[in-house]
Design a protein around this motif. Structure first.
Motif, PDB file in Angstrom:
ATOM      1  N   ASP B  89       0.853  -1.194   0.000  1.00 29.18           N
ATOM      2  CA  ASP B  89       0.000   0.000   0.000  1.00 29.18           C
ATOM      3  C   ASP B  89       0.890   1.246   0.000  1.00 29.18           C
ATOM      4  O   ASP B  89       0.974   1.977   0.998  1.00 29.18           O
ATOM      5  CB  ASP B  89      -0.893  -0.047   1.254  1.00 29.18           C
ATOM      6  CG  ASP B  89      -1.948   1.038   1.245  1.00 29.18           C
ATOM      7  OD1 ASP B  89      -2.230   1.599   0.156  1.00 29.18           O
ATOM      8  OD2 ASP B  89      -2.485   1.347   2.330  1.00 29.18           O
ATOM      9  N   PRO B  90       1.570   1.523  -1.123  1.00 24.59           N
ATOM     10  CA  PRO B  90       2.592   2.584  -1.130  1.00 24.59           C
ATOM     11  C   PRO B  90       2.044   3.983  -0.853  1.00 24.59           C
ATOM     12  O   PRO B  90       2.799   4.850  -0.426  1.00 24.59           O
ATOM     13  CB  PRO B  90       3.181   2.504  -2.543  1.00 24.59           C
ATOM     14  CG  PRO B  90       2.227   1.704  -3.343  1.00 24.59           C
ATOM     15  CD  PRO B  90       1.508   0.815  -2.408  1.00 24.59           C
ATOM     16  N   ILE B  91       0.718   4.172  -1.048  1.00 20.37           N
ATOM     17  CA  ILE B  91       0.156   5.505  -0.816  1.00 20.37           C
ATOM     18  C   ILE B  91       0.309   5.906   0.653  1.00 20.37           C
ATOM     19  O   ILE B  91       0.269   7.077   1.012  1.00 20.37           O
ATOM     20  CB  ILE B  91      -1.335   5.535  -1.241  1.00 20.37           C
ATOM     21  CG1 ILE B  91      -1.822   6.971  -1.482  1.00 20.37           C
ATOM     22  CG2 ILE B  91      -2.217   4.879  -0.228  1.00 20.37           C
ATOM     23  CD1 ILE B  91      -1.448   7.510  -2.813  1.00 20.37           C
ATOM     24  N   GLN B  92       0.498   4.898   1.496  1.00 21.05           N
ATOM     25  CA  GLN B  92       0.696   5.211   2.919  1.00 21.05           C
ATOM     26  C   GLN B  92       1.959   6.021   3.146  1.00 21.05           C
ATOM     27  O   GLN B  92       2.061   6.747   4.141  1.00 21.05           O
ATOM     28  CB  GLN B  92       0.767   3.911   3.734  1.00 21.05           C
ATOM     29  CG  GLN B  92      -0.592   3.366   4.080  1.00 21.05           C
ATOM     30  CD  GLN B  92      -0.550   2.535   5.354  1.00 21.05           C
ATOM     31  OE1 GLN B  92      -0.062   2.991   6.378  1.00 21.05           O
ATOM     32  NE2 GLN B  92      -1.040   1.323   5.257  1.00 21.05           N
ATOM     33  N   LYS B  94       2.882   8.535   1.511  1.00 19.10           N
ATOM     34  CA  LYS B  94       2.445   9.936   1.438  1.00 19.10           C
ATOM     35  C   LYS B  94       1.672  10.310   2.700  1.00 19.10           C
ATOM     36  O   LYS B  94       1.893  11.363   3.297  1.00 19.10           O
ATOM     37  CB  LYS B  94       1.565  10.120   0.205  1.00 19.10           C
ATOM     38  CG  LYS B  94       1.062  11.527  -0.008  1.00 19.10           C
ATOM     39  CD  LYS B  94       0.353  11.635  -1.353  1.00 19.10           C
ATOM     40  CE  LYS B  94      -0.061  13.067  -1.649  1.00 19.10           C
ATOM     41  NZ  LYS B  94      -1.225  13.495  -0.894  1.00 19.10           N
ATOM     42  N   GLU B  95       0.757   9.393   3.106  1.00 16.46           N
ATOM     43  CA  GLU B  95      -0.068   9.697   4.280  1.00 16.46           C
ATOM     44  C   GLU B  95       0.771   9.823   5.550  1.00 16.46           C
ATOM     45  O   GLU B  95       0.535  10.715   6.376  1.00 16.46           O
ATOM     46  CB  GLU B  95      -1.127   8.592   4.443  1.00 16.46           C
ATOM     47  CG  GLU B  95      -2.171   8.606   3.335  1.00 16.46           C
ATOM     48  CD  GLU B  95      -3.050   7.363   3.294  1.00 16.46           C
ATOM     49  OE1 GLU B  95      -4.020   7.358   2.536  1.00 16.46           O
ATOM     50  OE2 GLU B  95      -2.725   6.382   4.001  1.00 16.46           O
ATOM     51  N   ASN B 115       9.947   3.938  -5.583  1.00 12.71           N
ATOM     52  CA  ASN B 115       8.596   4.459  -5.819  1.00 12.71           C
ATOM     53  C   ASN B 115       7.937   4.889  -4.512  1.00 12.71           C
ATOM     54  O   ASN B 115       7.244   5.898  -4.454  1.00 12.71           O
ATOM     55  CB  ASN B 115       7.736   3.440  -6.583  1.00 12.71           C
ATOM     56  CG  ASN B 115       7.702   2.095  -5.916  1.00 12.71           C
ATOM     57  OD1 ASN B 115       8.582   1.773  -5.121  1.00 12.71           O
ATOM     58  ND2 ASN B 115       6.699   1.289  -6.242  1.00 12.71           N
ATOM     59  N   ILE B 119       6.778   8.806  -3.541  1.00  9.55           N
ATOM     60  CA  ILE B 119       5.429   9.137  -3.046  1.00  9.55           C
ATOM     61  C   ILE B 119       5.513   9.851  -1.708  1.00  9.55           C
ATOM     62  O   ILE B 119       4.773  10.804  -1.443  1.00  9.55           O
ATOM     63  CB  ILE B 119       4.579   7.852  -2.957  1.00  9.55           C
ATOM     64  CG1 ILE B 119       4.320   7.315  -4.368  1.00  9.55           C
ATOM     65  CG2 ILE B 119       3.255   8.110  -2.270  1.00  9.55           C
ATOM     66  CD1 ILE B 119       3.737   5.925  -4.409  1.00  9.55           C
TER      67      ILE B 119
END
Lengths: 450, 382
Positions: B89-92, B94-95, B115, B119
């Motif tokens: 869950d790479p978007i984490q 950013k979060e 990657n 992010i």
């Protein structure tokens, strides 16, 4: 039901027939349960698919958002391919039309498209509104109606039906068919009415018994009419004979001859008539029993004395065995002497005429039983009797050439009137018949009437 | 009078001394410097396993411990917060970076994967950050505020290509096939650089094959590999994928030689080494990290740690990178003495690229009998 009345069916067939209606209802109920369960399964499965799509769409949207954030460096196509593999869903694609879920754009929405469910989820962290769309086939209602479900739906009803049918047939046999089969013996008082019989059949048995007795009374009444007719005929003959004697005044010798003939005829027929009348009257009415606590020995001796001449005439030896001490029994000496006398007389008359005198014997004995009863037996050396026959104590069932068939009937009636019972077996010592009656040592009610 | 003047001068000097002593005595409250460590974990991957996590946290603890007195003297105190998240869950990244920004982070130590790190940088564009191992070219495009300890892919690819070319026997064709995870940004980037340099030194690429996922289907690749009959196969992928590919290809082509990018893992963490599946396959890989002892011996904190009894617990390249970051951060703080987050950002922009540049150059490790064994440092890089 009328159409089935002409069939030659057994009760169990009618029982089976009665289950056709419930059976059809059960099948319909099973089908309804089957469809209901199928519907619930269908709803449940699709709800689960939607919940699964919600979870998977979140994973996919987050992963795709990450690739979108990477811009030209991202690997959107292989990631979508990877997500297709990992999430095991039919298709994933990105929808850039922000109005597909309506306005304002919600986080998620879903549409049915034929058999497929399209689940839309907004891509997080992306400035422009776009949706990740995942597609998954929904389960059809018809595919929920499978054989497995059908079995589960029908099994409880089927088991209930089969179990009910089997139990009903068992109960029917035990509590209806078997009692009906035993109804006649019970009504004839050859067997007692069991307690486990249904109340209705017990009532029928009692009604039948009363009806049988009433019929017997009726038969005796008719018999009595016949006897009266015979007596009247005899008296009429006697009157004519007397007239003839009176007409023979001219010839004294002939007159004497006629008078002697008349006297012999009267001497011979009167006792017979007397006995027929007594038996007929006893058979056709209740025999009054006036029981007193008295020794049984004199009663037995009286019965033997009454048959001594008859025994001598037939060269029959009468022997007796009595236990030590007094045999006190509540009984009506007159009636019981009659009953015992009947049995002795029957024993004498049952002996074949060709036998030697040493073998011609009637033996009377009294034994003190452990069960509170005195057993009085009359055995003979005759050819015996069919102990299995249930008609021995029926009226008019004599095996003798000139018997009226009332002796044993009246005897059984007298014994029953004393609260006792009578049994017939083969005599182990003498080889002939053994009639034994059992009387209680203390009568439950003095003066009881049969 | 002269005596009195002397006594007066002495008294004055005592007073001055006393006041000077009194001025240094009360200690000022150290400035809190908030470091946020953000790393992706994957239970399926030994390079991101729970054991890795424990060592990661131990390295943070040791880094703080061994820099605390130096920083205290400079008026600083390091606090650390660690966020782990699922690698799928790479978007984490950013979060978590946004969360760290809200909590007042001074410096982010970001994920190893390129990657994920890119992010993260989008979630905290104004906060200085350093990746332990991100090597893709795009890192360099982020500017002086987002750095990495790893040499750039171009440098490692150059070392790999030259090493590969040197190992090809003279009678063998100088062809190779690349099998690359299409969902791996750094892997594709490495391949691009490798191809460029390989072409320049006379190596010929016979095919480039894409795979996707952790356990890609290699049946489609087998025909191409058998037909190409390459001198070596380039596998610039992460450890778990590489192990699967080596295992599958080695069973088809027992003599295949494998060349890796910076992703096979280090001698203690990864699937390739000690992986029974790879059998007796041979090859080499390049990395931006030398063996632990060699790496620690290049900076002060590392030298101090090597003489401490707990040293033997640390083995991974990530731990080496974390300790190096602590060492350089302490140096940056003591040198620039920023009082605020904003001052630290300026100092980082000015001195960061020098202090946090890849410190160890490119190292080459052989794949020998299911082990990744250090061979040499190429000297490329710093």
């Amino acid at each position: 039901m009328i159409v089935f009345r002409d069939k030659n069916w057994e009760i169990r067939d009618y029982v089976l027939l009665s289950w056709i209606g419930p059976g059809l209802l059960a099948i319909i109920a099973s089908l309804m349960v089957f469809i209901l369960l199928g519907w619930l399964d269908y709803q449940n499965n699709n709800a689960r698919i939607v919940a699964d799509l919600e979870r998977k769409s979140q994973v996919a949207a987050r992963r795709i958002s990450a690739e979108i954030l990477l811009g030209e460096h991202g690997s959107l196509v292989p990631v979508i391919e990877l997500l297709n593999q990992e999430l095991a869903i039919k298709n994933i694609h990105i929808e850039n039309d922000s109005s597909v879920c309506g306005s304002p754009a919600p986080e998620t929405c879903s549409h049915r498209s034929g058999e497929d469910m399209l689940f839309f989820r907004k891509t997080p962290h992306i400035d422009t509104v776009s949706y990740v769309v995942i597609t998954h086939p929904m389960r059809s209602f018809w595919s929920s109606l499978n054989l497995y479900l059908l079995l589960w739906s029908a099994l409880p009803v089927f088991l209930t039906l089969v179990t009910g049918l089997i139990l009903q047939r068992l109960f029917l046999r035990q509590f209806v068919i078997d009692p009906i089969n035993s109804l006649v013996p019970a009504a004839e008082r050859q067997a007692s009415i069991p307690d486990h019989w249904p109340l209705e059949i017990k009532a029928i048995a009692r009604n039948l018994a009363e009806s049988f007795e009433a019929r017997e009374q009726s038969v005796f009444a008719m018999l009595a009419k016949g006897v009266v007719h015979d007596i009247k005929t005899f008296l009429h003959s006697l009157l004519i004979a007397t007239e003839l004697v009176r007409e023979q005044q001219a010839d004294p010798e002939k007159r004497v001859v006629r008078l002697e003939s008349l006297f012999r005829s009267c001497s011979m027929n009167l006792p017979k008539i007397k006995r027929i009348i007594e038996l007929t009257l006893d058979g056709s009415r209740e025999i009054p029993i006036r029981a007193i606590n008295a020794d049984l020995a004199p009663t037995i001796c009286g019965a033997i004395e009454a048959n001594l001449d008859h025994a001598k005439a037939n060269s029959v030896k009468i022997s007796v065995f009595l236990p030590d001490g007094e045999i006190t029994v509540a009984h009506d000496p007159v009636q019981l002497e009659r009953a015992l006398s009947n049995l002795i007389k029957n024993g004498i008359e049952a002996l074949p005429s060709g036998d030697s005198s040493s073998k011609r014997q009637v033996h009377i004995s009294v034994t003190n039983e452990d069960n509170g009863l005195f057993k009085t037996s009359v055995e003979d050396t005759g050819s015996g009797i069919d102990c299995e026959s249930t008609n021995l104590f029926k009226p008019t069932r004599s095996k003798k050439a000139h018997g009226a068939g009332l002796g044993l009937y009246v005897t059984e009636k007298i014994v029953r009137g004393h609260g006792g019972y009578i049994r017939v077996t083969r005599s182990e010592d003498l080889g002939g018949a053994n009639f034994s009656f059992y009387l209680p040592k203390v009568s439950p009610v003095d003066g009881r009437q049969a | 009078m002269k005596q009195l003047r002397n006594i007066g001068a002495m008294a004055l000097s005592f007073v001055c001394l006393g006041s000077a002593h009194a001025a240094t005595k009360p200690e000022a409250t150290p400035t809190q410097v908030k470091l946020f460590f953000i790393e992706a974990l994957d239970p399926k991957d030994t390079t991101s396993s729970q054991r890795f996590q424990q060592e990661y946290e131990l390295a943070i603890s040791k880094g703080k411990e061994f820099t605390s007195s130096q920083l205290k003297n400079c008026g600083f105190e390091l606090t650390s917060t660690t966020y782990f998240y699922g690698a799928s869950d790479p978007i984490q990244a950013k979060e978590q970076a946004e969360r760290a920004t809200k909590e007042g982070a001074w410096l982010l130590i970001g994920p190893r994967r390129s990657n994920h790190y890119l992010i993260l940088a989008k979630g905290a564009p104004e906060i200085p950050s350093i990746s332990l191992m991100a090597s893709s070219d795009e890192i360099g495009e982020l500017g002086n505020i987002h750095l990495t300890l790893s040499p750039a892919n171009s440098e490692m690819a150059k070392a790999a290509a030259e090493e590969a070319a040197g190992r090809i026997p003279k009678d063998q064709s100088k062809t190779y096939v690349a099998v690359v995870s299409s969902d791996c940004l750094a892997c594709k980037n490495f391949e691009k650089h490798f191809d460029k340099i390989a072409s320049a030194i006379g190596l010929k690429k016979a095919a480039s094959l894409s795979v996707v996922g952790d356990q890609p289907d290699v049946t489609k690749l087998s025909e191409e590999l058998k037909r190409s009959h390459p001198a070596f196969i380039l596998l610039p992928n992460y450890s778990i994928v590489t192990t699967h590919l080596i295992s599958a290809i080695h069973s088809m082509l027992p003599n295949a030689f494998f060349v890796g990018g910076d992703g096979w893992g280090d001698p203690q963490f990864g699937f390739v080494q000690n992986g029974l599946e790879v059998g007796d396959a041979e090859g080499f890989t390049v990395r931006g990290f030398p063996p632990m002892r060699a790496g620690l011996s290049t900076f002060k904190l590392g030298k101090n740690l090597m003489i401490s009894p707990q040293f033997s617990n640390l083995e991974s390249s990530s731990a080496l990178g974390i300790l190096s970051i602590f060492n350089q951060t302490a140096e940056l703080l003591c040198k620039t003495k920023p009082k605020t987050n904003a001052e630290f950002v300026k100092a980082f922009q000015k001195h960061g690229p020098r202090l946090f540049s890849p410190p160890w150059g490119t190292s080459i490790y052989n794949l020998e009998r299911r082990n990744i064994v250090f061979l040499k440092s190429s000297g490329v890089g710093r």
